[in-house]
Motif scaffolding. Structure first.
Motif, PDB file in Angstrom:
ATOM      1  N   LEU A  84     -31.822  19.678 -14.148  1.00  0.00           N
ATOM      2  CA  LEU A  84     -32.566  18.673 -13.385  1.00  0.00           C
ATOM      3  C   LEU A  84     -32.476  18.831 -11.876  1.00  0.00           C
ATOM      4  O   LEU A  84     -33.398  18.407 -11.163  1.00  0.00           O
ATOM      5  N   ASP A  85     -31.387  19.389 -11.366  1.00  0.00           N
ATOM      6  CA  ASP A  85     -31.181  19.383  -9.911  1.00  0.00           C
ATOM      7  C   ASP A  85     -30.567  20.696  -9.439  1.00  0.00           C
ATOM      8  O   ASP A  85     -29.488  20.710  -8.847  1.00  0.00           O
ATOM      9  N   PRO A  86     -31.264  21.843  -9.679  1.00  0.00           N
ATOM     10  CA  PRO A  86     -30.665  23.132  -9.309  1.00  0.00           C
ATOM     11  C   PRO A  86     -30.513  23.333  -7.810  1.00  0.00           C
ATOM     12  O   PRO A  86     -29.720  24.169  -7.367  1.00  0.00           O
ATOM     13  N   GLY A  87     -31.255  22.572  -7.014  1.00  0.00           N
ATOM     14  CA  GLY A  87     -31.159  22.726  -5.558  1.00  0.00           C
ATOM     15  C   GLY A  87     -29.978  22.020  -4.944  1.00  0.00           C
ATOM     16  O   GLY A  87     -29.668  22.239  -3.763  1.00  0.00           O
ATOM     17  N   ALA A  88     -29.304  21.193  -5.694  1.00  0.00           N
ATOM     18  CA  ALA A  88     -28.164  20.448  -5.162  1.00  0.00           C
ATOM     19  C   ALA A  88     -26.914  21.316  -5.178  1.00  0.00           C
ATOM     20  O   ALA A  88     -26.864  22.394  -5.789  1.00  0.00           O
ATOM     21  N   GLU A  89     -25.894  20.831  -4.502  1.00  0.00           N
ATOM     22  CA  GLU A  89     -24.616  21.520  -4.499  1.00  0.00           C
ATOM     23  C   GLU A  89     -24.025  21.520  -5.904  1.00  0.00           C
ATOM     24  O   GLU A  89     -24.029  20.485  -6.580  1.00  0.00           O
ATOM     25  N   PRO A  90     -23.528  22.657  -6.389  1.00  0.00           N
ATOM     26  CA  PRO A  90     -22.968  22.697  -7.748  1.00  0.00           C
ATOM     27  C   PRO A  90     -21.820  21.699  -7.903  1.00  0.00           C
ATOM     28  O   PRO A  90     -21.048  21.466  -6.958  1.00  0.00           O
ATOM     29  N   HIS A 151     -26.356  11.681  -8.616  1.00  0.00           N
ATOM     30  CA  HIS A 151     -26.502  12.962  -7.930  1.00  0.00           C
ATOM     31  C   HIS A 151     -26.019  12.845  -6.481  1.00  0.00           C
ATOM     32  O   HIS A 151     -25.924  11.735  -5.937  1.00  0.00           O
ATOM     33  N   PRO A 152     -25.751  13.960  -5.824  1.00  0.00           N
ATOM     34  CA  PRO A 152     -25.327  13.901  -4.415  1.00  0.00           C
ATOM     35  C   PRO A 152     -26.349  13.238  -3.499  1.00  0.00           C
ATOM     36  O   PRO A 152     -25.974  12.655  -2.476  1.00  0.00           O
ATOM     37  N   ASP A 153     -27.645  13.308  -3.853  1.00  0.00           N
ATOM     38  CA  ASP A 153     -28.661  12.676  -3.012  1.00  0.00           C
ATOM     39  C   ASP A 153     -28.843  11.197  -3.318  1.00  0.00           C
ATOM     40  O   ASP A 153     -29.714  10.535  -2.746  1.00  0.00           O
ATOM     41  N   GLY A 154     -28.041  10.648  -4.236  1.00  0.00           N
ATOM     42  CA  GLY A 154     -28.114   9.229  -4.551  1.00  0.00           C
ATOM     43  C   GLY A 154     -28.995   8.888  -5.731  1.00  0.00           C
ATOM     44  O   GLY A 154     -29.122   7.706  -6.067  1.00  0.00           O
ATOM     45  N   ALA A 155     -29.614   9.875  -6.368  1.00  0.00           N
ATOM     46  CA  ALA A 155     -30.457   9.601  -7.537  1.00  0.00           C
ATOM     47  C   ALA A 155     -29.585   9.351  -8.765  1.00  0.00           C
ATOM     48  O   ALA A 155     -28.466   9.867  -8.867  1.00  0.00           O
ATOM     49  N   TRP A 156     -30.120   8.556  -9.704  1.00  0.00           N
ATOM     50  CA  TRP A 156     -29.401   8.219 -10.936  1.00  0.00           C
ATOM     51  C   TRP A 156     -30.164   8.772 -12.126  1.00  0.00           C
ATOM     52  O   TRP A 156     -31.387   8.622 -12.226  1.00  0.00           O
ATOM     53  N   THR A 157     -29.453   9.372 -13.060  1.00  0.00           N
ATOM     54  CA  THR A 157     -30.062   9.964 -14.253  1.00  0.00           C
ATOM     55  C   THR A 157     -29.382   9.436 -15.508  1.00  0.00           C
ATOM     56  O   THR A 157     -28.151   9.428 -15.605  1.00  0.00           O
ATOM     57  N   VAL A 158     -30.185   9.016 -16.478  1.00  0.00           N
ATOM     58  CA  VAL A 158     -29.679   8.565 -17.771  1.00  0.00           C
ATOM     59  C   VAL A 158     -29.458   9.788 -18.661  1.00  0.00           C
ATOM     60  O   VAL A 158     -30.310  10.686 -18.726  1.00  0.00           O
ATOM     61  N   ILE A 159     -28.322   9.824 -19.345  1.00  0.00           N
ATOM     62  CA  ILE A 159     -27.978  10.920 -20.253  1.00  0.00           C
ATOM     63  C   ILE A 159     -27.995  10.397 -21.685  1.00  0.00           C
ATOM     64  O   ILE A 159     -27.334   9.400 -21.994  1.00  0.00           O
ATOM     65  N   GLU A 160     -28.755  11.052 -22.561  1.00  0.00           N
ATOM     66  CA  GLU A 160     -28.781  10.723 -23.981  1.00  0.00           C
ATOM     67  C   GLU A 160     -28.149  11.875 -24.755  1.00  0.00           C
ATOM     68  O   GLU A 160     -28.629  13.015 -24.690  1.00  0.00           O
ATOM     69  N   ILE A 161     -27.083  11.585 -25.480  1.00  0.00           N
ATOM     70  CA  ILE A 161     -26.387  12.600 -26.270  1.00  0.00           C
ATOM     71  C   ILE A 161     -26.647  12.319 -27.744  1.00  0.00           C
ATOM     72  O   ILE A 161     -26.295  11.246 -28.247  1.00  0.00           O
ATOM     73  N   LYS A 162     -27.287  13.278 -28.418  1.00  0.00           N
ATOM     74  CA  LYS A 162     -27.651  13.117 -29.823  1.00  0.00           C
ATOM     75  C   LYS A 162     -27.036  14.236 -30.650  1.00  0.00           C
ATOM     76  O   LYS A 162     -26.780  15.334 -30.150  1.00  0.00           O
ATOM     77  N   SER A 163     -26.855  13.955 -31.948  1.00  0.00           N
ATOM     78  CA  SER A 163     -26.219  14.942 -32.824  1.00  0.00           C
ATOM     79  C   SER A 163     -27.215  15.817 -33.574  1.00  0.00           C
ATOM     80  O   SER A 163     -26.808  16.752 -34.261  1.00  0.00           O
ATOM     81  N   PHE A 164     -28.531  15.551 -33.458  1.00  0.00           N
ATOM     82  CA  PHE A 164     -29.479  16.434 -34.142  1.00  0.00           C
ATOM     83  C   PHE A 164     -29.618  17.739 -33.351  1.00  0.00           C
ATOM     84  O   PHE A 164     -29.511  17.749 -32.129  1.00  0.00           O
ATOM     85  N   PRO A 165     -29.842  18.868 -34.041  1.00  0.00           N
ATOM     86  CA  PRO A 165     -29.785  20.170 -33.370  1.00  0.00           C
ATOM     87  C   PRO A 165     -31.025  20.462 -32.534  1.00  0.00           C
ATOM     88  O   PRO A 165     -32.107  19.934 -32.771  1.00  0.00           O
ATOM     89  N   MET A 166     -30.823  21.340 -31.566  1.00  0.00           N
ATOM     90  CA  MET A 166     -31.916  21.867 -30.757  1.00  0.00           C
ATOM     91  C   MET A 166     -32.028  23.353 -31.110  1.00  0.00           C
ATOM     92  O   MET A 166     -31.195  24.165 -30.704  1.00  0.00           O
ATOM     93  N   LEU A 167     -33.030  23.687 -31.909  1.00  0.00           N
ATOM     94  CA  LEU A 167     -33.185  25.042 -32.428  1.00  0.00           C
ATOM     95  C   LEU A 167     -34.122  25.840 -31.533  1.00  0.00           C
ATOM     96  O   LEU A 167     -35.282  25.455 -31.329  1.00  0.00           O
TER      97      LEU A 167
END
Length: 370
Positions: A84-90, A151-167
């Motif tokens: 989501l944010d490759p331009g930010a500081e790692p 994020h470092p720029d102050g943005a907020w991101t919701v994270i959804e963690i699911k157990s179904f596979p990503m093939l």
């Protein structure tokens, strides 16, 4: 309404997403708002539902979530940065604030404070199971997303963690859609928190692109995918606003209505039927009372049992008997487009079956309706 000594069943984002998908169902709105255990209620009504998550899936989901959040969420933050944010500081390190507090209201206040502090700090911050609040039909609902990343720029991101596979980088579209609708509820609640401080550049603080994290292929390694929930966000916000206030629904009920599962079946059925319901086949995947409502809908001959699309095409014809009568010229306005289409379809069906135009075949009422 739940009965003496029956604890309230808390609403979650999955239930709110299902409620928003069917805002015209006063029955679900009232039962969910009152904290009634619909699974126990369905069993007492003689129409138990298999709706819900299996114990195996629940344990597997918890184990995978713990794996993703290990080491202070280092791997999870790397997925956020890369996707989501490759331009930010790692994210070499991240803050994981303590969100413990007394009661849900205390946890909501603690989450709000942690978000404010993380935004001002300008560093990667992981909020593990924060508590958010959202008003639904005039009543507060407390929600607990898997995680929120600042994020470092102050943005907020919701994270959804699911157990179904990503093939091969793709997951089941139906399950991804359900996760997106659930995440949209979290985004709505998070925007209520963000209302206290707007960004200097005028941009939205809460991202409407969430991160879906699933097991990669058949392993326990995490894979991530960005999911745009702007459409689900708009639909959910509009549908939740359309919900009738719970007090208005309750005021229309007979005095003393109770949904305690230990009541006699006749009394319990009368209590449930006192609340209007809007059944659709989609309810089978989202509501514990779906089998009971489907049986009632079929017994009444309601065309909603055939699906929302069929109901929309039939206009003012609300029962199968009305549809059949209109199709065979026994009722209905000939100038009504729905009636005209039904009569044309009935004539074509009669011709295909070798029956006279006035002959009525009742072998299958639903087949004739279709």
């Amino acid at each position: 309404m739940r009965g003496d000594g029956v604890p309230a069943r808390a609403l979650d984002a999955r239930a709110l997403a299902a409620l928003a998908a069917n805002p015209g169902c006063s029955r679900r709105a009232l039962l969910d708002g009152a904290g009634v255990d619909k699974a126990a209620l369905a069993g007492a009504l003689g129409a138990p539902s298999a709706f819900g998550q299996s114990q195996f899936a629940f344990m597997r989901g918890n184990a995978f979530e713990a794996r993703v959040k290990a080491d202070g969420g280092a791997e999870l933050l790397c997925l956020v940065h890369r996707t989501l944010d490759p331009g930010a500081e790692p994210p070499h390190r991240a803050d994981v604030p303590d969100l413990t507090a007394v009661g849900p209201e205390g946890r909501v206040a603690r989450t709000s404070l942690a978000l404010r502090e993380a935004t001002e700090a300008g560093a990667w911050t992981l909020l593990d199971h924060p508590m958010l609040a959202l008003e639904v039909a005039g009543s507060p609902v407390f929600l607990e997303p898997d995680a929120v990343v600042v994020h470092p720029d102050g943005a907020w991101t919701v994270i959804e963690i699911k157990s179904f596979p990503m093939l091969d980088g793709a997951a089941d579209p139906a399950k991804v859609g359900a996760a997106a609708r659930q995440a949209a509820v979290y985004v709505l609640a998070l925007e209520k928190v963000a209302a206290f401080a707007s960004r200097p550049d005028g941009a939205l603080r809460v991202r409407r692109e969430v991160l879906l994290v699933c097991p990669k292929d058949f392993s326990n390694l995490p894979a991530a995918r960005a999911v745009d929930v702007r459409k689900q966000h708009a639909v959910t916000a509009r549908q939740l606003m359309r919900l009738t206030r719970l007090q208005d629904i309750a005021d229309a009920l007979p005095p003393g209505v109770c949904f305690a599962p230990e009541l006699p079946p006749e009394e319990l059925t009368a209590a449930v039927e006192a609340v209007p319901a809007t059944y659709a086949p989609e309810c089978l995947a989202a509501c514990e009372l779906a089998f009971h409502c489907r049986a009632r809908s079929r017994a009444q001959g309601a065309v909603t049992a055939l699906g929302r699309s069929v109901r929309a095409e039939l206009g003012g014809l609300s029962t199968v008997d009305e549809v059949l009568a209109a199709a065979h010229g026994e009722a209905g306005d000939p100038d009504d487009p729905a009636v005209a289409a039904l009569r044309r379809a009935a004539a074509l069906r009669a011709e295909a079956l070798g029956a006279g135009p006035g002959r009525r075949d009742d072998r299958s009422r639903e087949a004739a309706c279709r």
